[in-house]
Design a protein around this motif. Structure first.
Motif, PDB file in Angstrom:
ATOM      1  N   VAL A 435      13.579  11.777  -2.591  1.00 26.79           N
ATOM      2  CA  VAL A 435      12.913  12.497  -1.503  1.00 26.79           C
ATOM      3  C   VAL A 435      12.220  11.494  -0.585  1.00 26.79           C
ATOM      4  CG1 VAL A 435      11.213  14.274  -0.952  1.00 26.79           C
ATOM      5  CG2 VAL A 435      12.573  14.456  -3.060  1.00 26.79           C
ATOM      6  N   ASP A 436      12.392  11.615   0.774  1.00 32.52           N
ATOM      7  CA  ASP A 436      11.760  10.664   1.695  1.00 32.52           C
ATOM      8  C   ASP A 436      10.308  11.059   1.926  1.00 32.52           C
ATOM      9  OD1 ASP A 436      11.742  12.771   3.466  1.00 32.52           O
ATOM     10  OD2 ASP A 436      13.440  12.035   4.625  1.00 32.52           O
ATOM     11  N   ASP A 437       9.586  10.192   2.676  1.00 31.78           N
ATOM     12  CA  ASP A 437       8.140  10.380   2.858  1.00 31.78           C
ATOM     13  C   ASP A 437       7.807  11.697   3.577  1.00 31.78           C
ATOM     14  OD1 ASP A 437       7.712   8.051   1.552  1.00 31.78           O
ATOM     15  OD2 ASP A 437       7.224   6.852   3.325  1.00 31.78           O
ATOM     16  N   ASP A 438       8.581  12.028   4.616  1.00 27.82           N
ATOM     17  CA  ASP A 438       8.293  13.267   5.344  1.00 27.82           C
ATOM     18  C   ASP A 438       8.412  14.477   4.426  1.00 27.82           C
ATOM     19  OD1 ASP A 438       7.765  11.914   7.669  1.00 27.82           O
ATOM     20  OD2 ASP A 438       9.842  12.037   8.396  1.00 27.82           O
ATOM     21  N   ALA A 439       9.460  14.517   3.661  1.00 29.54           N
ATOM     22  CA  ALA A 439       9.667  15.653   2.756  1.00 29.54           C
ATOM     23  C   ALA A 439       8.583  15.699   1.687  1.00 29.54           C
ATOM     24  CB  ALA A 439      11.051  15.553   2.121  1.00 29.54           C
ATOM     25  N   ILE A 440       8.175  14.487   1.188  1.00 27.97           N
ATOM     26  CA  ILE A 440       7.094  14.454   0.185  1.00 27.97           C
ATOM     27  C   ILE A 440       5.820  15.015   0.781  1.00 27.97           C
ATOM     28  CG2 ILE A 440       5.605  12.907  -1.159  1.00 27.97           C
ATOM     29  CD1 ILE A 440       8.030  11.091  -1.560  1.00 27.97           C
ATOM     30  N   ALA A 441       5.528  14.647   2.067  1.00 26.40           N
ATOM     31  CA  ALA A 441       4.307  15.141   2.729  1.00 26.40           C
ATOM     32  C   ALA A 441       4.322  16.660   2.834  1.00 26.40           C
ATOM     33  CB  ALA A 441       4.163  14.496   4.106  1.00 26.40           C
ATOM     34  N   LYS A 442       5.473  17.216   3.220  1.00 29.65           N
ATOM     35  CA  LYS A 442       5.576  18.666   3.335  1.00 29.65           C
ATOM     36  C   LYS A 442       5.420  19.329   1.975  1.00 29.65           C
ATOM     37  CE  LYS A 442       8.555  18.655   7.450  1.00 29.65           C
ATOM     38  NZ  LYS A 442       9.885  19.044   7.958  1.00 29.65           N
ATOM     39  N   ARG A 443       6.121  18.749   0.969  1.00 32.05           N
ATOM     40  CA  ARG A 443       6.109  19.393  -0.344  1.00 32.05           C
ATOM     41  C   ARG A 443       4.717  19.363  -0.972  1.00 32.05           C
ATOM     42  NH1 ARG A 443      10.964  18.647  -4.503  1.00 32.05           N
ATOM     43  NH2 ARG A 443      11.947  19.422  -2.611  1.00 32.05           N
ATOM     44  N   ASN A 449       0.624   9.656   6.580  1.00 33.21           N
ATOM     45  CA  ASN A 449      -0.165   8.454   6.299  1.00 33.21           C
ATOM     46  C   ASN A 449      -0.736   8.486   4.879  1.00 33.21           C
ATOM     47  OD1 ASN A 449       0.302   7.272   8.774  1.00 33.21           O
ATOM     48  ND2 ASN A 449      -1.527   8.169   9.731  1.00 33.21           N
ATOM     49  N   THR A 450      -1.158   9.688   4.463  1.00 40.25           N
ATOM     50  CA  THR A 450      -1.692   9.796   3.101  1.00 40.25           C
ATOM     51  C   THR A 450      -0.616   9.480   2.068  1.00 40.25           C
ATOM     52  OG1 THR A 450      -3.292  11.464   3.821  1.00 40.25           O
ATOM     53  CG2 THR A 450      -2.825  11.335   1.455  1.00 40.25           C
ATOM     54  N   GLY A 455       1.638   5.658  -1.733  1.00 41.55           N
ATOM     55  CA  GLY A 455       2.807   4.850  -2.086  1.00 41.55           C
ATOM     56  C   GLY A 455       2.460   3.376  -2.205  1.00 41.55           C
ATOM     57  N   ALA A 456       1.609   2.868  -1.267  1.00 41.21           N
ATOM     58  CA  ALA A 456       1.204   1.457  -1.328  1.00 41.21           C
ATOM     59  C   ALA A 456       0.419   1.167  -2.601  1.00 41.21           C
ATOM     60  CB  ALA A 456       0.381   1.099  -0.090  1.00 41.21           C
ATOM     61  N   ALA A 457      -0.498   2.087  -2.965  1.00 46.20           N
ATOM     62  CA  ALA A 457      -1.265   1.908  -4.204  1.00 46.20           C
ATOM     63  C   ALA A 457      -0.342   1.945  -5.421  1.00 46.20           C
ATOM     64  CB  ALA A 457      -2.338   2.990  -4.310  1.00 46.20           C
ATOM     65  N   LEU A 458       0.652   2.850  -5.339  1.00 47.53           N
ATOM     66  CA  LEU A 458       1.619   2.964  -6.433  1.00 47.53           C
ATOM     67  C   LEU A 458       2.399   1.669  -6.596  1.00 47.53           C
ATOM     68  CD1 LEU A 458       3.152   4.710  -8.523  1.00 47.53           C
ATOM     69  CD2 LEU A 458       4.640   5.446  -6.653  1.00 47.53           C
ATOM     70  N   TYR A 459       2.865   1.083  -5.474  1.00 50.01           N
ATOM     71  CA  TYR A 459       3.644  -0.168  -5.533  1.00 50.01           C
ATOM     72  C   TYR A 459       2.826  -1.285  -6.179  1.00 50.01           C
ATOM     73  CZ  TYR A 459       7.178   1.866  -2.412  1.00 50.01           C
ATOM     74  OH  TYR A 459       8.161   2.639  -1.865  1.00 50.01           O
ATOM     75  N   ARG A 460       1.534  -1.362  -5.804  1.00 56.31           N
ATOM     76  CA  ARG A 460       0.684  -2.418  -6.368  1.00 56.31           C
ATOM     77  C   ARG A 460       0.554  -2.270  -7.882  1.00 56.31           C
ATOM     78  NH1 ARG A 460      -2.504  -1.326  -1.812  1.00 56.31           N
ATOM     79  NH2 ARG A 460      -3.957  -0.086  -3.082  1.00 56.31           N
ATOM     80  N   LYS A 461       0.374  -1.050  -8.327  1.00 57.88           N
ATOM     81  CA  LYS A 461       0.226  -0.843  -9.768  1.00 57.88           C
ATOM     82  C   LYS A 461       1.512  -1.131 -10.528  1.00 57.88           C
ATOM     83  CE  LYS A 461      -3.543   2.569  -9.607  1.00 57.88           C
ATOM     84  NZ  LYS A 461      -3.983   3.925  -9.996  1.00 57.88           N
ATOM     85  N   LEU A 462       2.624  -0.819  -9.901  1.00 59.17           N
ATOM     86  CA  LEU A 462       3.917  -1.061 -10.564  1.00 59.17           C
ATOM     87  C   LEU A 462       4.359  -2.508 -10.443  1.00 59.17           C
ATOM     88  CD1 LEU A 462       5.977   2.124  -9.581  1.00 59.17           C
ATOM     89  CD2 LEU A 462       4.543   1.741 -11.591  1.00 59.17           C
TER      90      LEU A 462
END
Length: 486
Positions: A435-443, A449-450, A455-462
């Motif tokens: 699922v892309d970012d736009d679809a994630i935002a809607k869902r 931006n949120t 996603g940026a915080a997630l990347y850092r942790k992973l």
């Protein structure tokens, strides 16, 4: 009367001698014994010896040093006019078996003007202490596991041999005792035989040297032999001692064969390999595959450390690798970047293990060039990244297969999963579903931006940098793809 006076004077003369003297008459009567002779029999009076030879025989049992009981006692041999010396006998009292003496005997037969015996004397020395010392030496000599032979210097004949020598060589005792040093040659094949023979004739110490003894079965035995002068009683002798080199020779042969096999395998292995001293990592050998892959020849590598040759691109990585080898003795495949002789960089998988060769410790390094594999992985990831802009058409099975294409090495750290928030887990779940970012935002009813911030915080942790890497991490860590798309 004159004969009695002479005999009286004779008794006065011998009374104070330290040697024991027993005077015997031709009719085997014991006429006189001085105090030394009495003491050597453990008695105080002449009659305790017995009136004659037969009485003496009843009271004292004699045995020669060869354990043979004599048919004729030395006293009888004196009466018979026999001249002898240095006859050693063990004397036991019949009434007190615990009392034992060892006598060294000689005879004195004096004759008158007509040639008839006029004075028959048995002269003795107490050698009990010497005999006990010899017995202790004999017991120690025979019990000593180190092979040994004693050779008399006067005629260079072997007089003693212990079980260790017989066991080592296969000789039997009778084949050694009485044989000359040249018949049973204990210096056979000696490295410095001339010196050894010279010292033997002089009665001097023979230094340790290697020799090769001839065995009775026709074989040979490698030994270290040494000689030390000793006295056996009053006889100068040479004590030869031996150290068996056969096991060492076999071990050396096995080690040499092992090293030859190692050298052959080292040289012919198709993977670049080098051998370095563990303490300094100075390279001692490289194989042909190393030269073929990295371009370095022996003249530019052997005798130098990897730090000096500039083989490693990152010095910090090299230092960590060498420290780990020295500390643990083994490092499995570790991805590093190494430098070709022409300056180009190669992705490599390096393994190392500590090995013992002879008495030295080395590190054996195996360097596998994985440049082509890594290039293929990068191309695959770039392709995944390119199509992730529109992933709605990715099937669950295809993403699983793409995830399985990457088999990353172990990450540094303790291996624990990062602590993800509920929102981050939701976003990761949807990312893994394609699922892309736009679809994630809607869902999730969030702004774009949120979603990106999460996603940026997630990347850092992973510990990843791209969306494709996040997808693969999620699949490797069991995230279910329970979303069907936007």
């Amino acid at each position: 009367m004159t004969a009695d006076v002479d005999r009286h004077e004779l008794r006065q003369i011998i009374a104070g001698l330290s040697e024991g003297v027993i005077l015997v008459e031709p009719d085997q009567t014991i006429a006189y014994a001085n105090e030394a002779a009495l003491a050597m029999h453990g008695v105080e009076r002449l009659d305790e010896l017995g009136d004659d030879v037969d009485a003496y025989r009843e009271r004292f049992a004699l045995r020669y040093r060869n354990n043979r009981t004599p048919e004729h006692y030395p006293m009888e041999r004196v009466v018979a006019g026999e001249r002898f010396h240095d006859v050693v006998v063990e004397v036991h009292r019949a009434d007190r078996p615990e009392v034992e003496f060892v006598h060294s005997l000689r005879s004195l037969v004096a004759t008158d003007r007509e040639g008839k015996p006029s004075c028959l004397a048995l002269i003795m020395k107490d050698v009990s202490d010497q005999f006990e010392a010899e017995q202790r030496f004999e017991a120690t000599f025979n019990a000593n596991p180190a092979p040994a032979v004693i050779t008399r210097l006067s005629d260079l004949r072997h007089v003693k041999v212990n079980a260790g020598f017989l066991e080592m060589t296969g000789h039997v005792r009778d084949a050694v005792i009485g044989r000359s040093v040249y018949e049973v040659d204990v210096l056979a094949g000696a490295r410095n035989r001339d010196l050894a023979v010279s010292r033997l004739k002089e009665g001097g110490t023979i230094p340790q040297m290697e020799a090769c003894l001839d065995l009775p079965d026709g074989g040979t035995r490698f030994v270290i032999v040494a000689g030390q002068p000793i006295d056996m009683g009053d006889e100068p002798c040479m004590l030869f001692t031996f150290a068996d080199l056969e096991l060492r020779k076999k071990a050396e042969t096995a080690l040499r064969q092992s090293e030859e096999r190692f050298a052959k395998a080292f040289r012919l292995t198709p993977v670049p390999t080098l051998l370095a001293r563990l303490d300094t990592f100075t390279v001692t050998s490289i194989n042909e595959a190393f030269t073929r892959v990295f371009g370095h020849g022996e003249d530019s590598v052997v005798g130098r450390s990897p730090a000096e040759t500039g083989l490693w691109v990152a010095e910090a990585a090299r230092e960590r690798f060498e420290e780990s080898v020295g500390r643990t003795g083994f490092v499995p495949g570790q991805e590093v970047c190494l430098r070709h002789q022409d300056g180009s960089e190669l992705d490599c998988l390096v393994s190392a293990e500590r090995v013992e060769i002879g008495e030295e410790t080395f590190a054996l390094l195996v360097l596998q060039d994985i440049t082509e594999r890594k290039r293929g992985e990068r191309e695959l990831f770039e392709a995944i990244e390119a199509v992730m802009a529109d992933t709605s058409w990715f099937s669950r099975g295809l993403i699983e297969k793409l995830a399985n294409l990457r088999q990353p090495g172990p990450r540094e750290g303790n291996g624990a999963s990062p602590a993800l928030t509920v929102r981050e887990r939701q976003i990761l779940n949807l990312i893994c579903a394609g699922v892309d970012d736009d679809a994630i935002a809607k869902r999730l009813n969030l702004s774009r931006n949120t979603v990106r911030n999460h996603g940026a915080a997630l990347y850092r942790k992973l510990g990843v940098h791209k969306r494709a890497e996040a997808v693969i991490w999620g699949r490797e860590n069991g995230f279910p793809l329970n979303a069907s798309g936007p």
